[in-house]
Write an enzyme that holds these catalytic residues in place. Sequence first.
Site, PDB file in Angstrom:
ATOM      1  N   LYS A  10       0.822  -1.211   0.000  1.00 55.06           N
ATOM      2  CA  LYS A  10       0.000   0.000   0.000  1.00 55.06           C
ATOM      3  C   LYS A  10       0.861   1.268   0.000  1.00 55.06           C
ATOM      4  O   LYS A  10       2.068   1.214   0.260  1.00 55.06           O
ATOM      5  CB  LYS A  10      -0.945  -0.040   1.213  1.00 55.06           C
ATOM      6  CG  LYS A  10      -1.938  -1.224   1.174  1.00 55.06           C
ATOM      7  CD  LYS A  10      -3.000  -1.074   2.243  1.00 55.06           C
ATOM      8  CE  LYS A  10      -3.987  -2.242   2.203  1.00 55.06           C
ATOM      9  NZ  LYS A  10      -5.133  -2.008   3.133  1.00 55.06           N
ATOM     10  N   TYR A  50     -12.312  -2.813  -4.184  1.00 55.72           N
ATOM     11  CA  TYR A  50     -12.881  -2.942  -2.834  1.00 55.72           C
ATOM     12  C   TYR A  50     -14.408  -2.872  -2.855  1.00 55.72           C
ATOM     13  O   TYR A  50     -15.013  -2.458  -1.859  1.00 55.72           O
ATOM     14  CB  TYR A  50     -12.316  -1.850  -1.934  1.00 55.72           C
ATOM     15  CG  TYR A  50     -10.900  -2.102  -1.452  1.00 55.72           C
ATOM     16  CD1 TYR A  50     -10.604  -3.212  -0.653  1.00 55.72           C
ATOM     17  CD2 TYR A  50      -9.857  -1.226  -1.758  1.00 55.72           C
ATOM     18  CE1 TYR A  50      -9.320  -3.445  -0.183  1.00 55.72           C
ATOM     19  CE2 TYR A  50      -8.566  -1.447  -1.286  1.00 55.72           C
ATOM     20  CZ  TYR A  50      -8.307  -2.562  -0.498  1.00 55.72           C
ATOM     21  OH  TYR A  50      -7.032  -2.775  -0.025  1.00 55.72           O
ATOM     22  N   PHE A  58     -15.969   2.851   6.542  1.00 58.90           N
ATOM     23  CA  PHE A  58     -14.571   3.205   6.272  1.00 58.90           C
ATOM     24  C   PHE A  58     -14.255   3.277   4.781  1.00 58.90           C
ATOM     25  O   PHE A  58     -13.133   3.620   4.398  1.00 58.90           O
ATOM     26  CB  PHE A  58     -13.623   2.212   6.973  1.00 58.90           C
ATOM     27  CG  PHE A  58     -13.787   0.762   6.562  1.00 58.90           C
ATOM     28  CD1 PHE A  58     -13.213   0.269   5.399  1.00 58.90           C
ATOM     29  CD2 PHE A  58     -14.509  -0.117   7.361  1.00 58.90           C
ATOM     30  CE1 PHE A  58     -13.355  -1.063   5.015  1.00 58.90           C
ATOM     31  CE2 PHE A  58     -14.660  -1.461   6.992  1.00 58.90           C
ATOM     32  CZ  PHE A  58     -14.078  -1.923   5.816  1.00 58.90           C
ATOM     33  N   ARG A  86      -1.289 -14.386   4.636  1.00 56.65           N
ATOM     34  CA  ARG A  86      -2.046 -13.760   5.737  1.00 56.65           C
ATOM     35  C   ARG A  86      -1.290 -13.859   7.056  1.00 56.65           C
ATOM     36  O   ARG A  86      -1.322 -12.944   7.876  1.00 56.65           O
ATOM     37  CB  ARG A  86      -3.455 -14.348   5.833  1.00 56.65           C
ATOM     38  CG  ARG A  86      -4.296 -13.911   4.632  1.00 56.65           C
ATOM     39  CD  ARG A  86      -5.718 -14.393   4.685  1.00 56.65           C
ATOM     40  NE  ARG A  86      -6.531 -13.698   5.672  1.00 56.65           N
ATOM     41  CZ  ARG A  86      -7.031 -12.466   5.495  1.00 56.65           C
ATOM     42  NH1 ARG A  86      -6.789 -11.797   4.372  1.00 56.65           N
ATOM     43  NH2 ARG A  86      -7.782 -11.923   6.428  1.00 56.65           N
ATOM     44  N   THR A  92      -5.388  -7.234  10.493  1.00 58.73           N
ATOM     45  CA  THR A  92      -5.702  -6.023   9.720  1.00 58.73           C
ATOM     46  C   THR A  92      -5.324  -4.761  10.485  1.00 58.73           C
ATOM     47  O   THR A  92      -4.767  -3.823   9.918  1.00 58.73           O
ATOM     48  CB  THR A  92      -7.218  -5.990   9.408  1.00 58.73           C
ATOM     49  OG1 THR A  92      -7.554  -7.190   8.704  1.00 58.73           O
ATOM     50  CG2 THR A  92      -7.585  -4.795   8.549  1.00 58.73           C
ATOM     51  N   ARG A 103       2.592  -6.134   9.211  1.00 60.82           N
ATOM     52  CA  ARG A 103       1.818  -4.994   9.725  1.00 60.82           C
ATOM     53  C   ARG A 103       2.347  -4.524  11.076  1.00 60.82           C
ATOM     54  O   ARG A 103       2.399  -3.316  11.340  1.00 60.82           O
ATOM     55  CB  ARG A 103       0.337  -5.350   9.775  1.00 60.82           C
ATOM     56  CG  ARG A 103      -0.300  -5.284   8.369  1.00 60.82           C
ATOM     57  CD  ARG A 103      -1.618  -5.978   8.334  1.00 60.82           C
ATOM     58  NE  ARG A 103      -2.349  -5.762   7.089  1.00 60.82           N
ATOM     59  CZ  ARG A 103      -3.345  -6.552   6.692  1.00 60.82           C
ATOM     60  NH1 ARG A 103      -3.715  -7.590   7.414  1.00 60.82           N
ATOM     61  NH2 ARG A 103      -3.978  -6.295   5.545  1.00 60.82           N
ATOM     62  N   ASN A 113      -2.152   0.291   6.565  1.00 62.72           N
ATOM     63  CA  ASN A 113      -1.714  -0.975   7.173  1.00 62.72           C
ATOM     64  C   ASN A 113      -0.778  -1.769   6.261  1.00 62.72           C
ATOM     65  O   ASN A 113      -0.711  -2.999   6.347  1.00 62.72           O
ATOM     66  CB  ASN A 113      -2.922  -1.797   7.657  1.00 62.72           C
ATOM     67  CG  ASN A 113      -3.790  -2.320   6.533  1.00 62.72           C
ATOM     68  OD1 ASN A 113      -3.648  -1.901   5.378  1.00 62.72           O
ATOM     69  ND2 ASN A 113      -4.686  -3.243   6.847  1.00 62.72           N
ATOM     70  N   HIS A 116      -2.157  -5.448   1.539  1.00 63.46           N
ATOM     71  CA  HIS A 116      -3.418  -6.181   1.379  1.00 63.46           C
ATOM     72  C   HIS A 116      -3.080  -7.589   0.918  1.00 63.46           C
ATOM     73  O   HIS A 116      -2.110  -7.775   0.168  1.00 63.46           O
ATOM     74  CB  HIS A 116      -4.312  -5.520   0.310  1.00 63.46           C
ATOM     75  CG  HIS A 116      -5.443  -6.410  -0.121  1.00 63.46           C
ATOM     76  ND1 HIS A 116      -6.610  -6.502   0.596  1.00 63.46           N
ATOM     77  CD2 HIS A 116      -5.545  -7.299  -1.146  1.00 63.46           C
ATOM     78  CE1 HIS A 116      -7.397  -7.419   0.006  1.00 63.46           C
ATOM     79  NE2 HIS A 116      -6.773  -7.896  -1.045  1.00 63.46           N
ATOM     80  N   GLU A 127      -9.385 -11.251  -7.489  1.00 64.00           N
ATOM     81  CA  GLU A 127      -8.455 -10.121  -7.329  1.00 64.00           C
ATOM     82  C   GLU A 127      -7.286 -10.208  -8.314  1.00 64.00           C
ATOM     83  O   GLU A 127      -6.825  -9.188  -8.829  1.00 64.00           O
ATOM     84  CB  GLU A 127      -7.947 -10.068  -5.885  1.00 64.00           C
ATOM     85  CG  GLU A 127      -9.063  -9.742  -4.895  1.00 64.00           C
ATOM     86  CD  GLU A 127      -8.595  -9.701  -3.452  1.00 64.00           C
ATOM     87  OE1 GLU A 127      -7.402  -9.958  -3.185  1.00 64.00           O
ATOM     88  OE2 GLU A 127      -9.428  -9.402  -2.583  1.00 64.00           O
TER      89      GLU A 127
END
Length: 141
Positions: A10, A50, A58, A86, A92, A103, A113, A116, A127
């Site tokens: 990100k 998204y 949010f 993950r 998250t 993270r 964060n 993704h 995705e």
Amino acid sequence: AVERTLSIIKPDAVAKNHIGEIYARFEAAGLRVVASKMMRLSDVVAGGFYAEHKERPFFPALIEFMTSGPVVVQVLEGENAVATNRELMGATNPQEAEAGTIRADFASSIDANAVHGSDSTTSAAREIAYFFASSDICDRD
Ligand code: CMP
């Protein structure tokens, strides 16, 4: 099973120059980068990605943040790639992420964060297809 998952570094992590450190974690965990590109997301592209969060409170902040600077989008391939990625990412909310996760180490808030990652093989398929043509993916088996 060998799986593929979609990963995004990100804007916060790109701005802080953590691309290489994050790639090193993927590779150390046995995940292979089989497609990769840096891009600046538009509102339309971020919103489509998204779309499932469109009604969440949010959502506007998420889109504003994801379009605030360049991101690096990659397909990771490996044994249990979805769950492995993950685990590497951590929770998250970085405040809840286990020590040693991406993270916990690089993220500052639930919006900024750092990364993704797809949450299931079904999401991963959607995705990956959202960002890459099959011909963009370089098989390394
Ligand atoms: P990501 O995995 O990219 O998916 C949606 C993003 O929305 C999530 O990471 C967070 O960065 C952001 N977000 C902000 N607030 C929340 C929240 N309350 N629950 C889940 N995701 C949130």
